[in-house]
Write a protein that holds these residues in place. Structure first.
Motif, mmCIF file in Angstrom:
data_model
loop_
_atom_site.group_PDB
_atom_site.id
_atom_site.type_symbol
_atom_site.label_atom_id
_atom_site.label_comp_id
_atom_site.label_asym_id
_atom_site.label_seq_id
_atom_site.Cartn_x
_atom_site.Cartn_y
_atom_site.Cartn_z
ATOM 1 N N ARG A 19 -24.699 11.361 50.599
ATOM 2 C CA ARG A 19 -24.713 10.155 49.780
ATOM 3 C C ARG A 19 -26.151 9.874 49.325
ATOM 4 O O ARG A 19 -26.830 8.991 49.838
ATOM 5 N N LEU A 22 -27.293 8.037 44.538
ATOM 6 C CA LEU A 22 -26.108 7.351 44.009
ATOM 7 C C LEU A 22 -26.464 6.276 42.992
ATOM 8 O O LEU A 22 -25.606 5.857 42.213
ATOM 9 N N ASN A 23 -27.725 5.841 42.980
ATOM 10 C CA ASN A 23 -28.147 4.885 41.951
ATOM 11 C C ASN A 23 -28.029 5.489 40.551
ATOM 12 O O ASN A 23 -27.922 4.785 39.560
ATOM 13 N N ASN A 26 -23.754 5.374 39.372
ATOM 14 C CA ASN A 26 -23.021 4.105 39.477
ATOM 15 C C ASN A 26 -22.524 3.856 40.899
ATOM 16 O O ASN A 26 -21.450 3.274 41.111
ATOM 17 N N ASN A 27 -23.314 4.325 41.886
ATOM 18 C CA ASN A 27 -22.966 4.190 43.303
ATOM 19 C C ASN A 27 -21.584 4.752 43.621
ATOM 20 O O ASN A 27 -20.886 4.263 44.513
ATOM 21 N N ASN A 28 -21.208 5.793 42.883
ATOM 22 C CA ASN A 28 -19.896 6.431 43.069
ATOM 23 C C ASN A 28 -20.107 7.858 43.547
ATOM 24 O O ASN A 28 -20.589 8.714 42.797
ATOM 25 N N GLY A 193 -29.763 3.530 47.054
ATOM 26 C CA GLY A 193 -28.378 3.227 47.397
ATOM 27 C C GLY A 193 -27.981 3.888 48.702
ATOM 28 O O GLY A 193 -26.828 4.268 48.887
ATOM 29 N N ASP A 195 -26.922 4.839 52.451
ATOM 30 C CA ASP A 195 -26.054 4.346 53.518
ATOM 31 C C ASP A 195 -26.610 4.907 54.820
ATOM 32 O O ASP A 195 -26.524 6.102 55.074
#
Length: 286
Positions: A19, A22-23, A26-28, A193, A195
């Motif tokens: 992850r 992701l910025n 679109n954080n997808n 972004g 996690d």
């Protein structure tokens, strides 16, 4: 890969998908996976995709995309009937014709991430019929790159490690996992972004002090403040190094493994790593 609409590689390697970045997507995570798999979707039936079997995101991606290429897995967790796997400090490469074996003992590179890199490279070398003696010579004489788990200085029993190239959570996980002694961890920077939940078990077990280095430490500080007993923050590398050394004891490691981009305080990870090394040496002279 975002701009590749026809690019075809004869041999492609997928080491991991984490992850990260992701910025930009679109954080997808699915958008990021789609971009990563472009390295393989244009391959032909005689082309080869070498992939990390231990990465669940890659395995799910293989189910989603109908690839034409020959897919060869590698794993450090499972003995595979086809591909490469790790067993008792040896890497085995198994195909229909033969089983090859390479000893990993006494190599200078440490950490699971380096084993994965070596395995993928061995598969490519095997496919291209590189001479065994050449392969073994390279493996046992490889040294690490600057800013990647660079153990560059000892002072009063404290080891300083420059892992500035660690710009995502996965890289920081690899760094923390590879060390067995207590860690003072310098982390932070421009959050992409991230996690951080995958870091919790390692941080709670191994990190005795955490120093958040960045202009906006809010996210990383708040995430770890209940996990680490001592957590500090600064926007100065000079201060971060001195904070870390103040809390260090003999046998500890001071690890710069930011898990974030450097773009808030530095132009790139190299400048960040060089600044870290400069401040450590300055501390020694003082």
């Amino acid at each position: 890969m975002d701009d590749c609409f026809h690019f075809r590689s004869n041999i492609a390697i997928m080491l991991n998908i984490t992850r990260d970045h992701l910025n930009r997507y679109n954080n997808n995570i699915e958008n990021y996976v789609n971009s990563k798999f472009r390295i393989a979707i244009f391959q032909h039936k005689n082309d080869i995709l070498i992939y990390n079997y231990d990465d669940p995101i890659i395995r799910n991606g293989l189910k989603k995309f109908l690839l034409k290429s020959i897919c060869i897995p590698f794993s450090i967790k499972k003995e595979l009937n086809f591909g490469a796997y790790l067993k008792q400090d040896k890497i085995y490469i198994r195909n229909k014709k033969r089983l090859s074996k390479y000893l990993l003992k006494n190599i200078s590179l440490s950490g699971d991430h380096n084993v994965y890199n070596i395995m993928a490279s061995l598969i490519v070398s095997d496919i291209l019929n590189v001479q065994r003696k050449s392969i073994c010579s390279v493996i046992h004489h490889m040294t690490g790159l600057p800013h990647r788990m660079e153990k560059f200085f000892h002072m009063n029993g404290v080891l300083f490690i420059n892992d500035s190239k660690s710009t995502n959570v996965h890289s920081a996980c690899c760094a923390l996992k590879s060390l067995n002694n207590p860690i003072i961890w310098i982390a932070g920077g421009k959050d992409k972004g991230n996690d951080y939940k995958d870091l919790i078990p390692l941080v709670s077990k191994k990190v005795k002090v955490m120093i958040c280095l960045g202009t906006h430490n809010h996210n990383i500080y708040n995430f770890f403040k209940k996990i680490v007993n001592i957590i500090l923050e600064t926007n100065s590398m000079k201060q971060a190094v001195r904070m870390a050394y103040k809390y260090a004891s003999q046998g500890d490691s001071i690890l710069l493994s930011p898990s974030c981009s450097s773009m808030d305080l530095f132009k790139d990870y190299r400048e960040r790593g060089n600044e870290f090394k400069k401040e450590v040496k300055q501390l020694f002279y003082e």
